[in-house]
Design a protein around this motif. Structure first.
Motif, PDB file in Angstrom:
ATOM      1  N   GLY A  11      12.485 -13.785  26.571  1.00 31.08           N
ATOM      2  CA  GLY A  11      11.429 -13.275  25.702  1.00 31.08           C
ATOM      3  C   GLY A  11      10.578 -12.267  26.450  1.00 31.08           C
ATOM      4  N   ASN A  12      10.447 -11.082  25.881  1.00 30.46           N
ATOM      5  CA  ASN A  12       9.590 -10.043  26.443  1.00 30.46           C
ATOM      6  C   ASN A  12       8.338  -9.986  25.576  1.00 30.46           C
ATOM      7  N   TRP A  13       7.244 -10.556  26.105  1.00 28.70           N
ATOM      8  CA  TRP A  13       6.020 -10.637  25.291  1.00 28.70           C
ATOM      9  C   TRP A  13       5.298  -9.293  25.196  1.00 28.70           C
ATOM     10  N   LYS A  14       5.716  -8.327  25.999  1.00 32.78           N
ATOM     11  CA  LYS A  14       5.041  -7.018  26.058  1.00 32.78           C
ATOM     12  C   LYS A  14       3.545  -7.246  26.292  1.00 32.78           C
ATOM     13  N   MET A  15       2.659  -6.374  25.768  1.00 42.07           N
ATOM     14  CA  MET A  15       1.228  -6.542  26.049  1.00 42.07           C
ATOM     15  C   MET A  15       0.578  -7.390  24.953  1.00 42.07           C
ATOM     16  N   GLY A  97      12.966  -1.162  33.966  1.00 39.79           N
ATOM     17  CA  GLY A  97      13.473  -0.007  33.217  1.00 39.79           C
ATOM     18  C   GLY A  97      13.422  -0.168  31.707  1.00 39.79           C
ATOM     19  N   HIS A  98      12.499  -1.001  31.210  1.00 36.69           N
ATOM     20  CA  HIS A  98      12.380  -1.093  29.745  1.00 36.69           C
ATOM     21  C   HIS A  98      12.061   0.298  29.190  1.00 36.69           C
ATOM     22  N   SER A  99      12.545   0.596  28.009  1.00 40.87           N
ATOM     23  CA  SER A  99      12.365   1.958  27.480  1.00 40.87           C
ATOM     24  C   SER A  99      10.890   2.319  27.337  1.00 40.87           C
ATOM     25  N   TYR A 171      21.263  -4.083  27.006  1.00 42.49           N
ATOM     26  CA  TYR A 171      21.455  -2.881  26.187  1.00 42.49           C
ATOM     27  C   TYR A 171      20.461  -2.923  25.041  1.00 42.49           C
ATOM     28  N   GLU A 172      19.529  -1.977  25.041  1.00 45.21           N
ATOM     29  CA  GLU A 172      18.511  -1.922  24.002  1.00 45.21           C
ATOM     30  C   GLU A 172      18.445  -0.504  23.434  1.00 45.21           C
ATOM     31  N   PRO A 173      19.090  -0.255  22.284  1.00 48.81           N
ATOM     32  CA  PRO A 173      18.942   1.068  21.675  1.00 48.81           C
ATOM     33  C   PRO A 173      17.464   1.275  21.342  1.00 48.81           C
ATOM     34  N   ALA A 176      16.231   0.747  17.900  1.00 52.15           N
ATOM     35  CA  ALA A 176      16.318  -0.601  17.323  1.00 52.15           C
ATOM     36  C   ALA A 176      15.138  -1.481  17.749  1.00 52.15           C
ATOM     37  N   ILE A 177      14.361  -1.002  18.730  1.00 48.49           N
ATOM     38  CA  ILE A 177      13.278  -1.834  19.268  1.00 48.49           C
ATOM     39  C   ILE A 177      12.089  -1.857  18.315  1.00 48.49           C
ATOM     40  N   GLY A 178      11.770  -3.040  17.838  1.00 51.63           N
ATOM     41  CA  GLY A 178      10.595  -3.222  16.985  1.00 51.63           C
ATOM     42  C   GLY A 178      10.693  -2.560  15.626  1.00 51.63           C
ATOM     43  N   THR A 179      11.880  -2.157  15.220  1.00 49.95           N
ATOM     44  CA  THR A 179      12.029  -1.410  13.963  1.00 49.95           C
ATOM     45  C   THR A 179      12.674  -2.235  12.858  1.00 49.95           C
ATOM     46  N   GLY A 213      16.753  -5.526  20.763  1.00 46.33           N
ATOM     47  CA  GLY A 213      16.383  -4.577  19.706  1.00 46.33           C
ATOM     48  C   GLY A 213      16.491  -5.267  18.366  1.00 46.33           C
ATOM     49  N   SER A 214      15.329  -5.763  17.881  1.00 48.63           N
ATOM     50  CA  SER A 214      15.248  -6.409  16.555  1.00 48.63           C
ATOM     51  C   SER A 214      16.172  -7.619  16.412  1.00 48.63           C
ATOM     52  N   VAL A 215      16.344  -8.385  17.498  1.00 44.41           N
ATOM     53  CA  VAL A 215      17.054  -9.668  17.365  1.00 44.41           C
ATOM     54  C   VAL A 215      16.100 -10.666  16.717  1.00 44.41           C
ATOM     55  N   ILE A 234      14.461 -10.461  23.826  1.00 44.87           N
ATOM     56  CA  ILE A 234      13.804 -10.598  22.534  1.00 44.87           C
ATOM     57  C   ILE A 234      12.341 -10.172  22.629  1.00 44.87           C
ATOM     58  N   GLY A 235      11.915  -9.237  21.786  1.00 43.67           N
ATOM     59  CA  GLY A 235      10.523  -8.796  21.772  1.00 43.67           C
ATOM     60  C   GLY A 235       9.730  -9.555  20.732  1.00 43.67           C
ATOM     61  N   GLY A 236       9.542  -8.951  19.566  1.00 44.91           N
ATOM     62  CA  GLY A 236       8.692  -9.526  18.516  1.00 44.91           C
ATOM     63  C   GLY A 236       8.987 -10.990  18.207  1.00 44.91           C
ATOM     64  N   ALA A 237      10.262 -11.327  18.083  1.00 43.47           N
ATOM     65  CA  ALA A 237      10.623 -12.700  17.690  1.00 43.47           C
ATOM     66  C   ALA A 237      10.313 -13.716  18.790  1.00 43.47           C
TER      67      ALA A 237
HETATM   68  P1  PGA Z   1      12.135  -6.254  19.647  1.00 43.67           P
HETATM   69  O1  PGA Z   1      11.939  -5.747  21.160  1.00 43.67           O
HETATM   70  O2  PGA Z   1      12.921  -7.549  19.713  1.00 43.67           O
HETATM   71  O3  PGA Z   1      10.741  -6.455  19.119  1.00 43.67           O
HETATM   72  O4  PGA Z   1      12.870  -5.202  18.921  1.00 43.67           O
HETATM   73  C1  PGA Z   1      12.943  -5.902  22.123  1.00 43.67           C
HETATM   74  C2  PGA Z   1      12.464  -5.352  23.457  1.00 43.67           C
HETATM   75  O5  PGA Z   1      11.759  -4.334  23.463  1.00 43.67           O
HETATM   76  O6  PGA Z   1      12.805  -5.897  24.525  1.00 43.67           O
END
Ligand code: PGA
Length: 256
Positions: A11-15, A97-99, A171-173, A176-179, A213-215, A234-237
């Motif tokens: 899980g990537n909680w980001k900020m 190296g997160h995008s 692999y994170e397109p 697809a991230i957060g979209t 990316g949006s898993v 996994i970001g948002g989820a």
């Molecule tokens: P997302 O983010 O699951 O919210 O799309 C993934 C990530 O940025 O690592």
């Protein structure tokens, strides 16, 4: 030789986070995952919360990690955090190296390779993110972009194949991230198979490749069933205990 790649969900909680909500999230997650056999799981909160998360997850099978790391060991690097410091905090993982780091902090492929080595030198498991932008995808450059991003890393890892085993690729397109958009399962598998080929050619047969990316709980099972997908970033989820635990369960179903 049979290659066993334990599924991994991170899980990537980001900020995001605060003491109170972090505690509630971890408690709900532990409750949701109790009595289940689990894949390998990690959570990566923002730096200030690492001690809190370490205390909450001590004595549990869930590991924790950071969202970036300095390529330097120590010294005059204001605002940076080193890999030995992360080890002091009990971290198992570090995302590199997160995008969003590449985009907002100008991190380069060479820097990402150096951060990866710094993590490995301190016994951390670096999770190295690669992936193309929407424009690059539209113009058919996906595999070329990934090759470019991986090149300095594979060069650096050549000759340290043992350590290579602890590296994880995600692999994170970017599109697809957060979209809420994901590539088709065939599209994901094609890119993962390409990355696998590059890793195997470099002697890194054990290296796990995560998709990110949006898993969500609703698409995780399909993605994790793909032959070259070894789990997810996994970001948002990851901020929703129920969704994150459903994703962890889906990864477990594909354990070899
Ligand atoms: P997302 O983010 O699951 O919210 O799309 C993934 C990530 O940025 O690592």
């Amino acid at each position: 030789m049979t290659v066993v790649r334990t599924p991994l969900v991170v899980g990537n909680w980001k900020m995001n986070g605060a003491f109170e909500t972090n505690r509630a999230l971890i408690e709900a997650l532990l409750a949701a995952l109790a009595q289940q056999s689990l894949p390998e799981i990690g959570v990566c909160p923002p730096f200030p919360y690492l001690p809190q998360i370490a205390a909450l997850l001590a004595e549990t099978p869930i590991g924790w990690g950071a969202q970036t790391v300095s390529e330097h060991r120590a010294g005059a690097y204001t605002g940076q955090v080193s890999a030995p410091m992360l080890r002091d905090l009990g971290c198992r993982y570090v995302i590199v190296g997160h995008s969003e780091r590449r985009q907002y902090c100008g991190e380069t492929d060479a820097q990402v390779a150096a951060q990866t080595m710094a993590g490995l030198d301190s016994g951390l498991v670096p999770i190295v993110c690669v992936g193309e932008s929407a424009e690059q995808e539209a113009s058919g450059q996906t595999l070329a972009v990934i090759d470019r991003q991986l090149a300095p890393l594979l060069l650096t890892l050549a000759g340290v194949a043992d350590e290579g085993a602890s590296v994880v690729i995600a692999y994170e397109p970017v599109w697809a991230i957060g979209t809420g958009k994901t590539p088709t399962p065939e599209g994901v598998q094609a890119v993962h198979a390409h990355i696998r080929q590059r890793l195997v050619a470099a002697g890194l047969v054990q290296t796990r490749i995560l998709y990110g990316g949006s898993v969500k709980g609703s698409n995780a099972a399909i993605l994790f069933a793909l032959p070259d997908v070894d789990g997810g970033l996994i970001g948002g989820a990851a901020l929703d205990a129920q969704d994150f635990s459903t994703i962890c369960t889906a990864a477990m179903m594909h354990a070899v």
